[in-house]
Design a protein around this motif. Structure first.
Motif, PDB file in Angstrom:
ATOM      1  N   ASN A   1       4.347   3.917  -0.932  1.00 51.30           N
ATOM      2  CA  ASN A   1       3.272   2.678  -0.789  1.00 51.30           C
ATOM      3  C   ASN A   1       3.733   1.401  -1.977  1.00 51.30           C
ATOM      4  O   ASN A   1       2.752   0.866  -1.960  1.00 51.30           O
ATOM      5  N   TYR A   2       4.664   1.694  -2.711  1.00 53.21           N
ATOM      6  CA  TYR A   2       4.872   0.872  -3.834  1.00 53.21           C
ATOM      7  C   TYR A   2       6.277   0.116  -3.490  1.00 53.21           C
ATOM      8  O   TYR A   2       7.272   0.721  -3.287  1.00 53.21           O
ATOM      9  N   ALA A   3       6.167  -1.216  -3.794  1.00 49.10           N
ATOM     10  CA  ALA A   3       7.370  -2.067  -3.393  1.00 49.10           C
ATOM     11  C   ALA A   3       7.899  -3.109  -4.511  1.00 49.10           C
ATOM     12  O   ALA A   3       6.893  -3.592  -5.376  1.00 49.10           O
TER      13      ALA A   3
ATOM     14  N   TRP B   1       2.363   7.699  -9.378  1.00 47.18           N
ATOM     15  CA  TRP B   1       2.500   7.731  -7.884  1.00 47.18           C
ATOM     16  C   TRP B   1       1.164   8.049  -7.157  1.00 47.18           C
ATOM     17  O   TRP B   1       1.177   7.753  -5.904  1.00 47.18           O
ATOM     18  N   THR B   2       0.291   8.664  -7.697  1.00 47.38           N
ATOM     19  CA  THR B   2      -0.999   8.931  -7.075  1.00 47.38           C
ATOM     20  C   THR B   2      -2.092   8.007  -7.057  1.00 47.38           C
ATOM     21  O   THR B   2      -3.311   8.381  -6.709  1.00 47.38           O
TER      22      THR B   2
ATOM     23  N   ASN C   1      -7.149   1.414  -2.504  1.00 47.35           N
ATOM     24  CA  ASN C   1      -6.301   0.702  -1.618  1.00 47.35           C
ATOM     25  C   ASN C   1      -5.253  -0.104  -2.005  1.00 47.35           C
ATOM     26  O   ASN C   1      -5.427  -1.230  -2.371  1.00 47.35           O
ATOM     27  N   VAL C   2      -4.153   0.429  -1.974  1.00 43.96           N
ATOM     28  CA  VAL C   2      -2.877  -0.489  -2.589  1.00 43.96           C
ATOM     29  C   VAL C   2      -2.371  -1.601  -1.762  1.00 43.96           C
ATOM     30  O   VAL C   2      -1.588  -2.168  -2.117  1.00 43.96           O
ATOM     31  N   PHE C   3      -2.934  -1.320  -0.528  1.00 44.92           N
ATOM     32  CA  PHE C   3      -2.442  -2.304   0.579  1.00 44.92           C
ATOM     33  C   PHE C   3      -3.128  -3.660   0.124  1.00 44.92           C
ATOM     34  O   PHE C   3      -2.901  -4.779   0.626  1.00 44.92           O
ATOM     35  N   LEU C   4      -4.355  -3.403  -0.033  1.00 46.17           N
ATOM     36  CA  LEU C   4      -5.533  -4.709  -0.253  1.00 46.17           C
ATOM     37  C   LEU C   4      -5.308  -4.895  -1.710  1.00 46.17           C
ATOM     38  O   LEU C   4      -5.554  -6.248  -1.986  1.00 46.17           O
TER      39      LEU C   4
ATOM     40  N   ASP D   1       7.147   7.036   6.891  1.00 40.92           N
ATOM     41  CA  ASP D   1       7.605   6.420   8.009  1.00 40.92           C
ATOM     42  C   ASP D   1       6.539   6.655   9.031  1.00 40.92           C
ATOM     43  O   ASP D   1       6.272   5.354   9.809  1.00 40.92           O
ATOM     44  N   LEU D   2       5.949   7.698   9.086  1.00 36.60           N
ATOM     45  CA  LEU D   2       4.939   7.931  10.093  1.00 36.60           C
ATOM     46  C   LEU D   2       3.891   6.751   9.981  1.00 36.60           C
ATOM     47  O   LEU D   2       3.270   6.294  10.808  1.00 36.60           O
ATOM     48  N   LEU D   3       3.298   6.553   8.713  1.00 37.89           N
ATOM     49  CA  LEU D   3       2.178   5.876   8.270  1.00 37.89           C
ATOM     50  C   LEU D   3       2.433   4.231   8.682  1.00 37.89           C
ATOM     51  O   LEU D   3       1.752   3.579   9.127  1.00 37.89           O
ATOM     52  N   ARG D   4       3.809   4.182   8.356  1.00 41.08           N
ATOM     53  CA  ARG D   4       4.059   2.507   8.620  1.00 41.08           C
ATOM     54  C   ARG D   4       4.445   2.770  10.080  1.00 41.08           C
ATOM     55  O   ARG D   4       4.165   1.425  10.605  1.00 41.08           O
ATOM     56  N   HIS D   5       4.757   3.316  10.856  1.00 39.49           N
ATOM     57  CA  HIS D   5       4.978   3.314  12.359  1.00 39.49           C
ATOM     58  C   HIS D   5       3.473   2.743  12.881  1.00 39.49           C
ATOM     59  O   HIS D   5       3.468   1.982  13.899  1.00 39.49           O
ATOM     60  N   PHE D   6       2.694   3.636  12.379  1.00 40.84           N
ATOM     61  CA  PHE D   6       1.241   3.423  13.163  1.00 40.84           C
ATOM     62  C   PHE D   6       0.364   2.308  12.348  1.00 40.84           C
ATOM     63  O   PHE D   6      -0.777   2.124  12.677  1.00 40.84           O
ATOM     64  N   GLN D   7       1.182   1.702  11.220  1.00 40.72           N
ATOM     65  CA  GLN D   7       0.466   0.755  10.564  1.00 40.72           C
ATOM     66  C   GLN D   7      -0.766   1.144   9.895  1.00 40.72           C
ATOM     67  O   GLN D   7      -1.949   0.304  10.049  1.00 40.72           O
ATOM     68  N   ILE D   8      -0.702   1.867   9.331  1.00 48.37           N
ATOM     69  CA  ILE D   8      -1.911   2.687   8.755  1.00 48.37           C
ATOM     70  C   ILE D   8      -2.237   2.038   7.156  1.00 48.37           C
ATOM     71  O   ILE D   8      -1.349   2.330   6.332  1.00 48.37           O
ATOM     72  N   TYR D   9      -3.254   1.424   7.160  1.00 50.85           N
ATOM     73  CA  TYR D   9      -3.573   0.765   5.559  1.00 50.85           C
ATOM     74  C   TYR D   9      -4.784   0.973   4.992  1.00 50.85           C
ATOM     75  O   TYR D   9      -5.126   0.432   3.935  1.00 50.85           O
ATOM     76  N   SER D  10      -5.894   1.806   5.828  1.00 52.05           N
ATOM     77  CA  SER D  10      -7.036   2.464   5.041  1.00 52.05           C
ATOM     78  C   SER D  10      -7.270   3.600   5.832  1.00 52.05           C
ATOM     79  O   SER D  10      -6.604   3.871   6.780  1.00 52.05           O
ATOM     80  N   TYR D  11      -8.217   4.255   5.178  1.00 50.01           N
ATOM     81  CA  TYR D  11      -8.739   5.415   5.854  1.00 50.01           C
ATOM     82  C   TYR D  11     -10.171   5.371   6.020  1.00 50.01           C
ATOM     83  O   TYR D  11     -10.894   4.869   4.821  1.00 50.01           O
ATOM     84  N   PRO D  12     -11.069   5.969   7.008  1.00 54.04           N
ATOM     85  CA  PRO D  12     -10.113   6.396   8.107  1.00 54.04           C
ATOM     86  C   PRO D  12      -9.585   5.580   9.018  1.00 54.04           C
ATOM     87  O   PRO D  12     -10.163   4.179   9.193  1.00 54.04           O
ATOM     88  N   TRP D  13      -8.597   5.765   9.901  1.00 52.60           N
ATOM     89  CA  TRP D  13      -7.801   4.711  10.552  1.00 52.60           C
ATOM     90  C   TRP D  13      -7.622   5.702  11.893  1.00 52.60           C
ATOM     91  O   TRP D  13      -7.252   6.906  12.146  1.00 52.60           O
ATOM     92  N   PHE D  14      -7.966   5.058  13.178  1.00 56.52           N
ATOM     93  CA  PHE D  14      -7.821   5.558  14.451  1.00 56.52           C
ATOM     94  C   PHE D  14      -6.796   5.118  15.390  1.00 56.52           C
ATOM     95  O   PHE D  14      -6.714   3.788  15.559  1.00 56.52           O
ATOM     96  N   VAL D  15      -6.123   6.026  16.115  1.00 52.85           N
ATOM     97  CA  VAL D  15      -5.053   5.374  17.139  1.00 52.85           C
ATOM     98  C   VAL D  15      -5.516   6.201  18.308  1.00 52.85           C
ATOM     99  O   VAL D  15      -5.819   7.446  18.430  1.00 52.85           O
ATOM    100  N   LEU D  16      -5.193   5.345  19.573  1.00 55.71           N
ATOM    101  CA  LEU D  16      -5.524   6.069  21.019  1.00 55.71           C
ATOM    102  C   LEU D  16      -4.110   5.860  21.615  1.00 55.71           C
ATOM    103  O   LEU D  16      -3.692   4.732  21.829  1.00 55.71           O
TER     104      LEU D  16
END
Length: 476
Positions: A83-85, A105-106, A112-115, A430-445
Motif C-alpha cells: 500500500n506504499y508508493a 510495512w504494518t 488508513n494510508v489511503f486517506l 492486486d485483489l484489493l486494488r481490483h475491488f478498489q478497497i480503501y477502508s474497512y469494512p468494505w462491501f461488494v455485491l
C-alpha cells in the motif's frame, strides 16, 4: 551459407528489438522488503488516467530487486510495494540505483494510508547534477517557498494580487533558467500556467489561445496533456454557454456523434478538429459519471463510435484507454482467477462461486466497525440462506496475519456464529486494488453473472440485506 547469414542477421535484429524495449532500469535494495512484490506503474495518458503495470519483481532474500521499462521520452513512473508508493521521472537510456531503507510495512493496520498516505521512502544513488527530478524539484521548491512567503496575496478570502504572480514567474525564471532539457522547460511553463489558472489570475480562454490554439498537440508530453486536461475539464459535459446539458445528453443517448461534435465546434476554442475531438473524449468520460443527465451505457457506445471513426491514431488509443478504465468499474469479479485460503488453508476460487449472488465483505477482524457489520450479517444469514439457495456470504479478512482470522473463528466465544465462507486475502494486494478497497469494512455485491452490481455496495447496518437485489428480482 547465405541462409545461415540471413538467419543470424534476423536473430541479431530481434535481440536488438528485445533490448530496445527495455531501455530504462531501476535496480534497488529494500532493507526489510524480502519476499514482497514491487511493482512499476505509469499513467497511460492524462485523459483516461488509466494505470498501466510496466514491470514487477519479487524482492530477493538479500533485498535486491530489478525493474525495467521502455520509453522514448521522459515520463513519470510509480514504484509501489503493497500500500506504499513513490513517484518520480525516468529518462530513456538511464539506469537508476535506489535504496529503500528499513520501513514499517504494518502501519496500514493502525491508520488508513489511503486517506493519510505514507510515501515509500527511496534514496537515489549516484544521481547526476542535471537529473530532471532534481531540476523539477528545484522549480517546485521555488514556487512553494514564494507562495508561502506571500500567502496573503494568493488567498481567495482576500483579493489576490496578480502583481505577486508576475513576481513569482520572474523568480522562477531567474532561479531556474531554461536548460537544454525541453521536458524540464515545458514543465516550468505548463506548471506556471496551471497555477495561474487555479489562482484565477487568467482566464481559460486566454490560456487556451496561448498554449493550445493553432499549436500541435503534444500527446507524448505529460506536462502539456496535464494542462490540456485541466483547461478543458467540465467545459463541455456540464453544458456550454450555447448548448444546455440536456441537449448534449440527448445526442449521446441517440448516438448522434456528428451533431455532438459539430455543435461543440461552434465554440471558438473548439474549432480545430483535433482539439475538439480530444476535448470530446474527455467530456464523454466525464459524462459517464454524470448519471443525472447521461445514460452510462450510451456514453460507452458513443466513445466506441468515436474510436471507430477517428482519423487521429492517438485518439483511438486514448479512447481505448478510457473504455478499459470504464469497463473496470463494472468488471466481473471472476474475470481473474482469485484463489484464496479458507480458515483451514484450503484454496478457494471465487470463479467457482459464479452463478450465485456473492455478498463479499472485506474486513479486519480486530476493528470494532468490522465486528459490528459481521454481527449484522450473522443476524440475517440463516433466514437469507433458508429462502435463497443462490446467495452466499463471503468474508475476506485483510489482516496481515492469517492467525488473526483463524483464532477469531476457531477460538473466540462467538466464532461459530459466523458460519459462512471466510477467506484470507493472503497478501494479494492486486485483489484489493481490483475491488478498489480503501477502508474497512468494505462491501461488494456480485450478481450470478459475475458482474459488480454497485460502485459502492451498502453495508448490512444500512438495512441493505432486507431489500437486496436478490429479493427484489424474485418478486413476480
Amino acid at each position: 551459407m547465405k541462409r545461415f547469414i540471413i538467419l543470424t542477421i534476423a536473430l541479431i535484429f530481434f535481440c536488438n528489438i528485445s533490448v530496445a524495449q527495455k531501455n530504462i532500469t531501476i535496480k534497488g535494495t529494500a532493507e526489510n522488503g524480502s519476499g514482497r512484490k514491487v511493482e512499476l506503474f505509469k499513467i497511460s495518458d492524462y485523459i483516461s488516467k488509466n494505470e498501466v503495470l510496466l514491470d514487477s519483481f519479487r524482492i530477493a532474500s538479500d533485498g535486491r530487486f530489478d525493474l525495467r521499462c521502455w520509453s522514448n521520452y521522459p515520463m513519470m513512473v510509480t514504484v509501489q510495494i503493497e500500500n506504499y508508493a513513490q513517484s518520480f521521472y525516468v529518462e530513456p537510456g538511464r539506469d537508476y540505483e535506489v535504496v529503500i531503507p528499513r520501513f514499517d510495512w504494518t502501519m496500514d493496520e493502525s491508520r488508513n494510508v489511503f486517506l493519510d498516505p505514507e510515501p515509500l521512502p527511496m534514496l537515489f544513488q549516484n544521481i547526476p547534477a542535471n537529473d530532471i527530478n532534481m531540476q523539477i524539484d528545484s522549480i517546485d521548491r521555488v514556487i512553494a517557498r514564494f507562495i508561502d512567503q506571500n500567502n496573503f496575496y494568493f488567498d481567495f478570502k482576500f483579493h489576490p494580487q496578480p502583481y505577486y504572480f508576475d513576481s513569482l514567474v520572474y523568480r522562477v525564471h531567474k532561479l531556474c533558467p531554461d536548460t537544454s532539457n525541453d521536458f524540464v522547460n515545458r514543465y516550468k511553463v505548463y506548471r506556471l500556467a496551471e497555477l495561474k489558472y487555479a489562482l484565477r489570475f487568467d482566464s481559460r480562454k486566454h490560456l487556451i489561445e496561448q498554449f493550445i490554439k493553432n499549436k500541435p498537440i503534444l500527446y507524448y508530453d505529460e506536462n502539456y496533456m496535464s494542462l490540456f486536461a485541466t483547461l478543458y475539464e467540465n467545459s463541455i459535459s456540464k453544458g456550454t454557454k450555447d448548448i444546455p446539458v440536456y441537449r448534449l445528453a440527448h445526442w449521446v443517448y441517440n448516438l448522434d456523434l456528428d451533431t455532438y461534435l459539430d455543435s461543440i465546434g461552434m465554440d471558438p476554442l473548439l474549432r480545430h478538429e483535433q482539439v475538439r475531438e480530444l476535448a470530446a473524449l474527455q467530456a464523454l468520460q466525464e459524462s459517464y459519471y454524470n448519471f443525472r443527465y447521461y445514460d452510462a451505457d450510451m456514453v460507452v457506445k458513443m466513445i466506441e463510435k468515436l474510436a471507430a471513426r477517428t482519423k487521429f491514431p492517438d485518439h483511438k488509443v486514448i479512447a481505448q484507454h478510457i473504455l478499459e478504465s470504464l469497463s473496470h468499474k463494472e468488471a466481473a469479479a471472476t474475470e481473474t482467477e482469485w484463489v484464496l485460503p479458507d480458515v483451514d488453508k484450503n484454496p478457494v476460487s471465487l470463479n467457482a462461486k459464479k452463478g450465485k449472488w456473492l455478498y463479499i465483505a472485506f474486513v479486519r477482524v480486530n476493528e470494532p466497525s468490522s465486528l459490528a457489520e459481521i454481527e449484522t450479517m450473522a443476524y440475517f444469514k440463516d433466514s437469507i440462506y433458508a429462502h435463497y439457495d443462490d446467495v452466499e456470504f463471503i468474508t475476506i479478512a485483510c489482516d496481515r496475519e492469517f492467525q488473526k482470522m483463524f483464532h477469531f473463528l476457531k477460538n473466540s466465544r462467538h466464532g461459530n456464529r459466523y458460519n459462512w465462507t471466510w477467506l484470507h486475502f493472503d497478501g494479494n494486494y492486486d485483489l484489493l486494488r481490483h475491488f478498489q478497497i480503501y477502508s474497512y469494512p468494505w462491501f461488494v455485491l456480485v450478481d450470478p453473472q459475475g458482474n459488480l452490481v454497485y460502485d459502492v455496495t451498502p453495508a448490512p447496518s444500512t438495512g441493505f440485506l432486507m431489500n437486496a437485489p436478490w429479493r427484489l428480482r424474485r418478486e413476480p
